[in-house]
Design a protein around this motif. Structure first.
Motif, PDB file in Angstrom:
ATOM      1  N   ILE A   1     -31.683  10.203  43.304  1.00 14.60           N
ATOM      2  CA  ILE A   1     -30.918  11.291  43.919  1.00 14.60           C
ATOM      3  C   ILE A   1     -29.764  11.749  43.029  1.00 14.60           C
ATOM      4  CG2 ILE A   1     -31.575  10.587  46.239  1.00 14.60           C
ATOM      5  CD1 ILE A   1     -28.744   9.546  46.686  1.00 14.60           C
ATOM      6  N   GLY A   2     -29.579  11.086  41.865  1.00  9.32           N
ATOM      7  CA  GLY A   2     -28.607  11.596  40.915  1.00  9.32           C
ATOM      8  C   GLY A   2     -27.478  10.668  40.533  1.00  9.32           C
ATOM      9  N   TYR A   3     -27.481   9.443  41.043  1.00  9.41           N
ATOM     10  CA  TYR A   3     -26.438   8.498  40.661  1.00  9.41           C
ATOM     11  C   TYR A   3     -26.820   7.820  39.346  1.00  9.41           C
ATOM     12  CZ  TYR A   3     -23.865   8.977  45.062  1.00  9.41           C
ATOM     13  OH  TYR A   3     -23.118   9.449  46.106  1.00  9.41           O
ATOM     14  N   GLN A   4     -27.018   8.636  38.336  1.00  8.17           N
ATOM     15  CA  GLN A   4     -27.326   8.180  36.986  1.00  8.17           C
ATOM     16  C   GLN A   4     -26.905   9.284  36.024  1.00  8.17           C
ATOM     17  OE1 GLN A   4     -31.456   8.041  35.873  1.00  8.17           O
ATOM     18  NE2 GLN A   4     -32.004   9.793  37.133  1.00  8.17           N
ATOM     19  N   GLN A   5     -26.840   8.967  34.751  1.00  8.53           N
ATOM     20  CA  GLN A   5     -26.606  10.019  33.759  1.00  8.53           C
ATOM     21  C   GLN A   5     -27.888  10.815  33.604  1.00  8.53           C
ATOM     22  OE1 GLN A   5     -22.897   9.879  31.208  1.00  8.53           O
ATOM     23  NE2 GLN A   5     -24.673   9.402  29.994  1.00  8.53           N
ATOM     24  N   GLY A   6     -27.779  12.131  33.722  1.00  9.77           N
ATOM     25  CA  GLY A   6     -28.949  12.972  33.593  1.00  9.77           C
ATOM     26  C   GLY A   6     -29.401  13.141  32.163  1.00  9.77           C
ATOM     27  N   CYS A   7     -28.478  12.993  31.238  1.00 11.94           N
ATOM     28  CA  CYS A   7     -28.730  13.027  29.798  1.00 11.94           C
ATOM     29  C   CYS A   7     -27.372  12.796  29.161  1.00 11.94           C
ATOM     30  CB  CYS A   7     -29.347  14.353  29.347  1.00 11.94           C
ATOM     31  SG  CYS A   7     -28.345  15.810  29.697  1.00 11.94           S
ATOM     32  N   PHE A   8     -27.279  12.952  27.878  1.00 14.50           N
ATOM     33  CA  PHE A   8     -26.007  12.734  27.185  1.00 14.50           C
ATOM     34  C   PHE A   8     -24.881  13.546  27.827  1.00 14.50           C
ATOM     35  CE2 PHE A   8     -23.352  14.568  23.644  1.00 14.50           C
ATOM     36  CZ  PHE A   8     -22.482  13.500  23.571  1.00 14.50           C
ATOM     37  N   ALA A   9     -23.825  12.850  28.263  1.00 12.48           N
ATOM     38  CA  ALA A   9     -22.597  13.461  28.783  1.00 12.48           C
ATOM     39  C   ALA A   9     -22.794  14.244  30.073  1.00 12.48           C
ATOM     40  CB  ALA A   9     -21.933  14.341  27.724  1.00 12.48           C
ATOM     41  N   MET A  10     -23.913  14.071  30.759  1.00  7.81           N
ATOM     42  CA  MET A  10     -24.130  14.781  32.020  1.00  7.81           C
ATOM     43  C   MET A  10     -24.145  13.782  33.174  1.00  7.81           C
ATOM     44  SD  MET A  10     -24.455  18.042  31.436  1.00  7.81           S
ATOM     45  CE  MET A  10     -25.289  18.680  32.864  1.00  7.81           C
ATOM     46  N   GLY A  11     -23.147  13.889  34.047  1.00  5.51           N
ATOM     47  CA  GLY A  11     -23.156  13.093  35.263  1.00  5.51           C
ATOM     48  C   GLY A  11     -22.356  11.813  35.223  1.00  5.51           C
TER      49      GLY A  11
END
Length: 300
Positions: A243-253
């Motif tokens: 659901i998004g409790y992780q880094q989506g990619c470098f420097a995102m999230g």
């Protein structure tokens, strides 16, 4: 219109087989994935929320259609479903150009008798109608049949192989109804032209959309309001990552002092914050991996 390749598969089909249809047709139907007991449990959990959902405000949302969201918080069965192995396998392939993918939306659609056909469209229009490159996918969707889908009750109509076609050029004769049994799933990318059909039957057609997107685009449904921290902490880490409790990619999230969001959520302290060169080492993008190597060489 007939699909260029076979578009229907058993639940035991390999991801590679299914992906051949996804690549050529823009979609695939995987039959009888969920036991009826699982579907019935989900509907039982969601019935109070469905009953409280108003009909849509316009012809696109459906003025005889209810669209009920927030299933991650409202349904334990849905939480299990969003990390189903079939989803991880197919979405991981469709969205392979992104380092991570995440849940974008959950929506239980109840199309009542008289619900009219939608305007043909591509679902990636949700990102401000941005013209993504023809070969770059940022969305993969799973439409789970919670009742039988038939042409009479308004099954989704899809234009096979229409990834590169302007929806304005598509007419009904270019489409086919996605008829499928309860428990089956219609999987499609964000570029294929489709739209809900007209429900001419006397029964409500119900289906659940679980939509996934690249880790670097905004989710269609705000999962952090659906599941704020006090609620999110009760979920498994597998669900939380999805659901998004992780880094989506470098420097995102990232969160806090450039920390992993999961660590901040649970109050865990890391010895060091996120290291940019490490965050890009496993990137899907070769340019990012080369950037990582260069930073490592420069680090003393």
């Amino acid at each position: 219109m007939k699909p260029p390749l076979n578009d229907r598969f058993s639940k035991d089909a390999s991801i590679d087989e299914i992906m051949r249809s996804m690549d050529e047709n823009g979609y695939a139907v995987v039959e009888d994935v969920l036991p009826h007991a699982t579907v019935d449990a989900l509907l039982e959990e969601m019935t109070p929320w469905i009953d409280a959902t108003p009909f849509g405000p316009d012809a696109f949302a459906g003025q005889r259609t209810k669209r009920t969201g927030s299933l991650v918080a409202r349904s334990a069965t849905a939480r299990e479903l969003i990390v189903h192995p079939l989803i991880k396998g197919i979405a991981g392939q469709v969205l392979a150009s992104s380092t991570e993918f995440q849940l974008s939306q959950t929506q239980l659609i109840s199309a009542h008798p008289g619900s009219v056909a939608q305007k043909p469209h591509k679902d990636e229009l949700v990102w401000d109608f941005f013209p993504f490159a023809p070969d770059h996918h940022v969305m993969c969707q799973f439409f789970w049949a919670l009742t039988d889908f038939t042409e009479e009750n308004g099954a989704t109509r899809v234009a096979p192989g229409s990834d590169g076609t302007d929806p304005a050029e598509i007419t009904e004769k270019d489409t086919i109804p996605v008829e499928m049994r309860k428990g089956s799933v219609f999987v499609f990318n964000g570029k294929v032209v489709h739209g809900g059909g007209t429900n001419h039957s006397d029964h409500v057609r119900q289906g659940l959309i679980t939509s996934y997107c690249s880790g670097w685009v905004r989710q269609e449904e705000n999962q952090y309001l659906v599941a704020p921290p006090d609620v999110a902490r009760t979920f498994s880490e597998d669900v939380l990552r999805m659901i998004g409790y992780q880094q989506g990619c470098f420097a995102m999230g990232y969160a806090g002092d450039i920390e992993e969001p999961m660590d901040v959520l649970f109050g865990r302290t890391s010895a060091t914050p996120i290291v940019p060169s490490q965050a890009t080492r496993g990137a899907a993008n070769e340019r990012a991996r080369l950037w990582s190597e260069d930073v490592v060489q420069r680090t003393v």
